[in-house]
Design a protein around this motif. Structure first.
Motif, mmCIF file in Angstrom:
data_model
loop_
_atom_site.group_PDB
_atom_site.id
_atom_site.type_symbol
_atom_site.label_atom_id
_atom_site.label_comp_id
_atom_site.label_asym_id
_atom_site.label_seq_id
_atom_site.Cartn_x
_atom_site.Cartn_y
_atom_site.Cartn_z
ATOM 1 N N VAL A 134 -16.963 49.200 -30.161
ATOM 2 C CA VAL A 134 -16.048 50.025 -30.957
ATOM 3 C C VAL A 134 -15.455 51.104 -30.050
ATOM 4 C CG1 VAL A 134 -15.755 51.412 -33.041
ATOM 5 C CG2 VAL A 134 -17.507 49.624 -32.980
ATOM 6 N N PRO A 135 -14.245 50.869 -29.518
ATOM 7 C CA PRO A 135 -13.573 51.914 -28.740
ATOM 8 C C PRO A 135 -13.040 53.007 -29.663
ATOM 9 C CG PRO A 135 -12.172 49.983 -28.903
ATOM 10 C CD PRO A 135 -13.460 49.634 -29.602
ATOM 11 N N SER A 136 -12.533 54.059 -29.063
ATOM 12 C CA SER A 136 -12.047 55.213 -29.821
ATOM 13 C C SER A 136 -10.605 55.492 -29.462
ATOM 14 C CB SER A 136 -12.908 56.440 -29.515
ATOM 15 O OG SER A 136 -12.371 57.606 -30.099
ATOM 16 N N GLU A 137 -9.813 55.885 -30.450
ATOM 17 C CA GLU A 137 -8.428 56.269 -30.181
ATOM 18 C C GLU A 137 -8.355 57.584 -29.417
ATOM 19 O OE1 GLU A 137 -6.261 56.432 -33.792
ATOM 20 O OE2 GLU A 137 -6.232 54.251 -34.089
ATOM 21 N N GLU A 138 -9.349 58.434 -29.606
ATOM 22 C CA GLU A 138 -9.377 59.747 -28.958
ATOM 23 C C GLU A 138 -10.202 59.677 -27.690
ATOM 24 O OE1 GLU A 138 -11.036 64.287 -29.809
ATOM 25 O OE2 GLU A 138 -11.004 62.795 -31.420
ATOM 26 N N GLY A 139 -9.659 60.129 -26.576
ATOM 27 C CA GLY A 139 -10.358 60.069 -25.304
ATOM 28 C C GLY A 139 -11.489 61.083 -25.206
ATOM 29 N N LEU A 140 -12.230 60.972 -24.122
ATOM 30 C CA LEU A 140 -13.332 61.896 -23.841
ATOM 31 C C LEU A 140 -13.396 62.084 -22.331
ATOM 32 C CD1 LEU A 140 -15.719 63.542 -24.931
ATOM 33 C CD2 LEU A 140 -17.107 61.459 -24.841
ATOM 34 N N SER A 141 -13.296 63.336 -21.889
ATOM 35 C CA SER A 141 -13.236 63.636 -20.460
ATOM 36 C C SER A 141 -14.582 63.372 -19.795
ATOM 37 C CB SER A 141 -12.835 65.102 -20.257
ATOM 38 O OG SER A 141 -13.120 65.527 -18.951
ATOM 39 N N THR A 142 -14.590 62.483 -18.797
ATOM 40 C CA THR A 142 -15.829 62.209 -18.069
ATOM 41 C C THR A 142 -16.360 63.468 -17.367
ATOM 42 O OG1 THR A 142 -15.320 59.872 -17.788
ATOM 43 C CG2 THR A 142 -16.838 60.851 -16.193
ATOM 44 N N PRO A 143 -15.521 64.259 -16.652
ATOM 45 C CA PRO A 143 -16.052 65.486 -16.047
ATOM 46 C C PRO A 143 -16.661 66.446 -17.077
ATOM 47 C CG PRO A 143 -13.931 64.946 -15.082
ATOM 48 C CD PRO A 143 -14.118 64.023 -16.245
ATOM 49 N N ALA A 144 -16.046 66.530 -18.267
ATOM 50 C CA ALA A 144 -16.586 67.415 -19.300
ATOM 51 C C ALA A 144 -17.953 66.938 -19.767
ATOM 52 C CB ALA A 144 -15.622 67.493 -20.474
ATOM 53 N N VAL A 145 -18.124 65.625 -19.884
ATOM 54 C CA VAL A 145 -19.429 65.077 -20.298
ATOM 55 C C VAL A 145 -20.483 65.403 -19.249
ATOM 56 C CG1 VAL A 145 -20.707 62.962 -20.784
ATOM 57 C CG2 VAL A 145 -18.409 63.259 -21.712
ATOM 58 N N TYR A 146 -20.151 65.232 -17.973
ATOM 59 C CA TYR A 146 -21.121 65.536 -16.915
ATOM 60 C C TYR A 146 -21.440 67.031 -16.873
ATOM 61 C CZ TYR A 146 -21.580 60.955 -14.730
ATOM 62 O OH TYR A 146 -21.896 59.649 -14.466
ATOM 63 N N ARG A 147 -20.441 67.865 -17.062
ATOM 64 C CA ARG A 147 -20.710 69.317 -17.059
ATOM 65 C C ARG A 147 -21.665 69.674 -18.194
ATOM 66 N NH1 ARG A 147 -15.135 69.699 -15.784
ATOM 67 N NH2 ARG A 147 -14.620 70.047 -17.989
ATOM 68 N N HIS A 148 -21.433 69.100 -19.366
ATOM 69 C CA HIS A 148 -22.308 69.420 -20.494
ATOM 70 C C HIS A 148 -23.698 68.852 -20.268
ATOM 71 C CE1 HIS A 148 -23.324 70.864 -24.365
ATOM 72 N NE2 HIS A 148 -23.377 69.684 -24.968
ATOM 73 N N TYR A 149 -23.782 67.682 -19.648
ATOM 74 C CA TYR A 149 -25.098 67.122 -19.306
ATOM 75 C C TYR A 149 -25.862 68.087 -18.402
ATOM 76 C CZ TYR A 149 -28.578 64.296 -16.898
ATOM 77 O OH TYR A 149 -29.756 63.836 -16.356
ATOM 78 N N ASP A 150 -25.188 68.646 -17.415
ATOM 79 C CA ASP A 150 -25.847 69.589 -16.497
ATOM 80 C C ASP A 150 -26.353 70.815 -17.250
ATOM 81 O OD1 ASP A 150 -25.322 67.895 -14.369
ATOM 82 O OD2 ASP A 150 -23.483 68.944 -13.777
#
Length: 307
Positions: free
Chosen positions: A178-194
């Motif tokens: 199930v893909p999404s119409e709304e994107g998600l920033s990979t750098p933002a995900v990594y920053r939040h993971y950190d």
């Protein structure tokens, strides 16, 4: 040779372990890739007019938003041609048509698949005869997922994901994607993971559970072993992904997971019929969704039409 078509597959991450950020800003990854039956086809032919030119025309499936495509001249196909040209010291030209069915910017490595397909197709079109080792090196220069797109199947990925080792896989695995119409920033995900994991290990643990499940062909064991270190970060940034995972499991999936950095969610099912039932339930709940059924593992980039 007048032309040929190369088929490339999407990837999902059955496991993604993410280490602490290094001095160079990157994270050491341990991942298990699987190539699944969502495909892009790249058809290449010698240029119809002029010399020293590369043209790229992309045609997308009805469920893909063409506005997300890179602007002309900035496609990974252009970069693949430039890499081959630099490697061989000669122009690498072609008319390229990309028929795209892998969703864009969804964590399914559609761009990486196109890069792998372009390397293979252009090399074969021009009879360049690049070695497998050099092909993998050029692929790694295009992106960390591109080497796997060449290899396909199920494989262990290390380093940034670009060091690929094929795995023993005795199963056929069915997925609802199930893909999404709304994107998600990979750098933002990594920053939040950190932020969430300030004490993450330098090197993630080995993926023994997933590797053993694949070797044993045990779908329930695989469901229990699926894991993504980035999932919490992705779901914090996009709470709708967490709700979708709950919904998919309630519809009967054995397990739901964010693939890579998202935003695509994948759901493991027991069989093709089971996957189609889960897909039907998710579509019935929201007919605006794109819901796809795929199986894996499938081959990496390969020629499907020649001449």
């Amino acid at each position: 040779m007048s032309g040929l078509t190369v088929r490339t597959a999407a990837k999902i991450n059955l496991l993604l372990g993410v280490g602490a950020p290094r001095a160079d800003g990157f994270h050491t990854l341990v991942t298990v890739y699987q190539a699944v039956s969502l495909y892009d086809d790249l058809t290449v032919a010698l240029p119809s007019t002029g010399a020293g030119r590369l043209t790229v025309a992309t045609h997308v499936a009805s469920y893909i938003d063409a506005s997300h495509l890179p602007r002309p001249g900035h496609n990974i196909v252009d970069r693949a041609a430039a890499a081959l040209s630099d490697h061989h010291g000669r122009p690498v030209t072609a008319d390229v048509r990309v028929d795209k069915s892998i969703p864009i910017a969804g964590g399914l490595a559609g761009g990486s698949a196109d890069g792998a397909g372009a390397l293979l197709a252009l090399d074969r079109l021009h009879g360049l005869g690049i070695s497998d080792d050099d092909l993998i090196l050029l692929a790694a220069g295009l992106g960390s997922d591109v080497p796997f797109a060449l290899v396909g199947g199920s494989a262990l990925g290390e380093g940034h994901g670009e060091i690929v080792t094929p795995l023993d896989d005795r199963g056929t695995w069915w997925w609802v994607v199930v893909p999404s119409e709304e994107g998600l920033s990979t750098p933002a995900v990594y920053r939040h993971y950190d932020e969430l994991r300030p004490n993450a290990p330098e090197v993630p643990a080995p993926p023994d559970g997933v590797v053993g499940a694949l070797a044993g062909g045990d779908v329930h064991r695989l469901a229990a072993a699926l894991h993504n270190d980035l999932e919490q970060a992705a779901c914090d940034l996009r709470p709708d992904l967490a709700r979708l995972i709950v919904e998919g499991v309630a519809a009967g999936a054995l397990r739901g997971l964010v693939s890579g950095s998202g935003p695509t969610c994948v759901f493991l099912c027991e069989s093709g019929d089971h996957a189609r039932t889960v897909a039907g339930a998710l579509t019935a709940a929201d007919d605006r969704r794109v819901v796809l059924v795929a199986h894996g593992p499938v081959a990496g980039a390969h020629v499907v039409a020649d001449g």
